[in-house]
Motif scaffolding. Sequence first.
Motif, mmCIF file in Angstrom:
data_model
loop_
_atom_site.group_PDB
_atom_site.id
_atom_site.type_symbol
_atom_site.label_atom_id
_atom_site.label_comp_id
_atom_site.label_asym_id
_atom_site.label_seq_id
_atom_site.Cartn_x
_atom_site.Cartn_y
_atom_site.Cartn_z
ATOM 1 N N ARG A 138 0.918 -1.176 0.103
ATOM 2 C CA ARG A 138 0.112 0.055 0.254
ATOM 3 C C ARG A 138 0.982 1.281 0.002
ATOM 4 O O ARG A 138 2.118 1.042 0.496
ATOM 5 C CB ARG A 138 -0.825 0.200 1.395
ATOM 6 C CG ARG A 138 -1.924 -1.029 1.483
ATOM 7 C CD ARG A 138 -2.669 -0.664 2.403
ATOM 8 N NE ARG A 138 -3.475 -1.643 2.939
ATOM 9 C CZ ARG A 138 -4.292 -1.392 4.157
ATOM 10 N NH1 ARG A 138 -4.393 -0.442 4.960
ATOM 11 N NH2 ARG A 138 -5.306 -2.299 4.579
ATOM 12 N N TRP A 139 0.332 2.467 -0.364
ATOM 13 C CA TRP A 139 0.921 3.485 -0.376
ATOM 14 C C TRP A 139 0.761 4.360 0.981
ATOM 15 O O TRP A 139 -0.530 4.458 1.542
ATOM 16 C CB TRP A 139 0.569 4.551 -1.514
ATOM 17 C CG TRP A 139 0.940 4.136 -2.704
ATOM 18 C CD1 TRP A 139 0.338 3.626 -3.869
ATOM 19 C CD2 TRP A 139 2.421 4.274 -3.151
ATOM 20 N NE1 TRP A 139 1.385 3.309 -4.912
ATOM 21 C CE2 TRP A 139 2.413 3.811 -4.571
ATOM 22 C CE3 TRP A 139 3.447 5.034 -2.868
ATOM 23 C CZ2 TRP A 139 3.638 3.687 -5.415
ATOM 24 C CZ3 TRP A 139 4.778 5.022 -3.632
ATOM 25 C CH2 TRP A 139 4.485 4.267 -4.861
ATOM 26 N N LEU A 140 1.809 4.645 1.791
ATOM 27 C CA LEU A 140 1.977 5.404 2.734
ATOM 28 C C LEU A 140 2.491 6.836 2.635
ATOM 29 O O LEU A 140 3.588 6.692 2.673
ATOM 30 C CB LEU A 140 2.197 4.608 4.054
ATOM 31 C CG LEU A 140 2.222 5.319 5.283
ATOM 32 C CD1 LEU A 140 0.766 5.712 5.698
ATOM 33 C CD2 LEU A 140 2.984 4.364 6.370
ATOM 34 N N GLY A 141 1.857 7.666 2.367
ATOM 35 C CA GLY A 141 2.757 8.997 2.000
ATOM 36 C C GLY A 141 3.142 8.853 0.422
ATOM 37 O O GLY A 141 2.580 8.438 -0.424
ATOM 38 N N PHE A 157 4.287 0.490 1.644
ATOM 39 C CA PHE A 157 4.346 0.006 2.851
ATOM 40 C C PHE A 157 3.606 -1.186 2.875
ATOM 41 O O PHE A 157 2.576 -1.529 2.229
ATOM 42 C CB PHE A 157 3.485 0.952 3.841
ATOM 43 C CG PHE A 157 3.115 0.429 5.295
ATOM 44 C CD1 PHE A 157 4.172 0.240 6.082
ATOM 45 C CD2 PHE A 157 2.210 0.073 5.731
ATOM 46 C CE1 PHE A 157 4.177 -0.255 7.359
ATOM 47 C CE2 PHE A 157 1.894 -0.271 6.903
ATOM 48 C CZ PHE A 157 3.029 -0.556 7.725
#
Length: 118
Positions: free
Chosen positions: A42-45, A49
């Motif tokens: 997943r994208w975190l910022g 991640f």
Amino acid sequence: MKEHFAPRHLQLDAGESLFFHTKAGSALISTSGTLLVTGTPRWLGEQVFRASTALEPGQSHTVVQSGWITVTAQHGGAACVLDTAWAKAPGRTGNVLLRYFSGMTRGVRAWLGRVEAI
């Protein structure tokens, strides 16, 4: 046409990993050994991640997002993967358990109501 999903049983040696695709809502249950479940990317910022969860024997993990997950056996282990069709249709046993636990909840609430009245 209805899809029927059978549970998948995974057997891993110590340090062995398995990378497979599963749907959101599927349950992964550790039947023996310690397993490390690493979720879908997943994208975190601005970075990718991947959340990880350690499972001891008897614990379960529900997959949040459809995609590719990794299961790693830290000390050797086994797991069972139940697809979403099982979670949506609990069947006869699931319905019996739901009725049993809802009855227990009503009983506990009634008992607590009597205790507060004293």
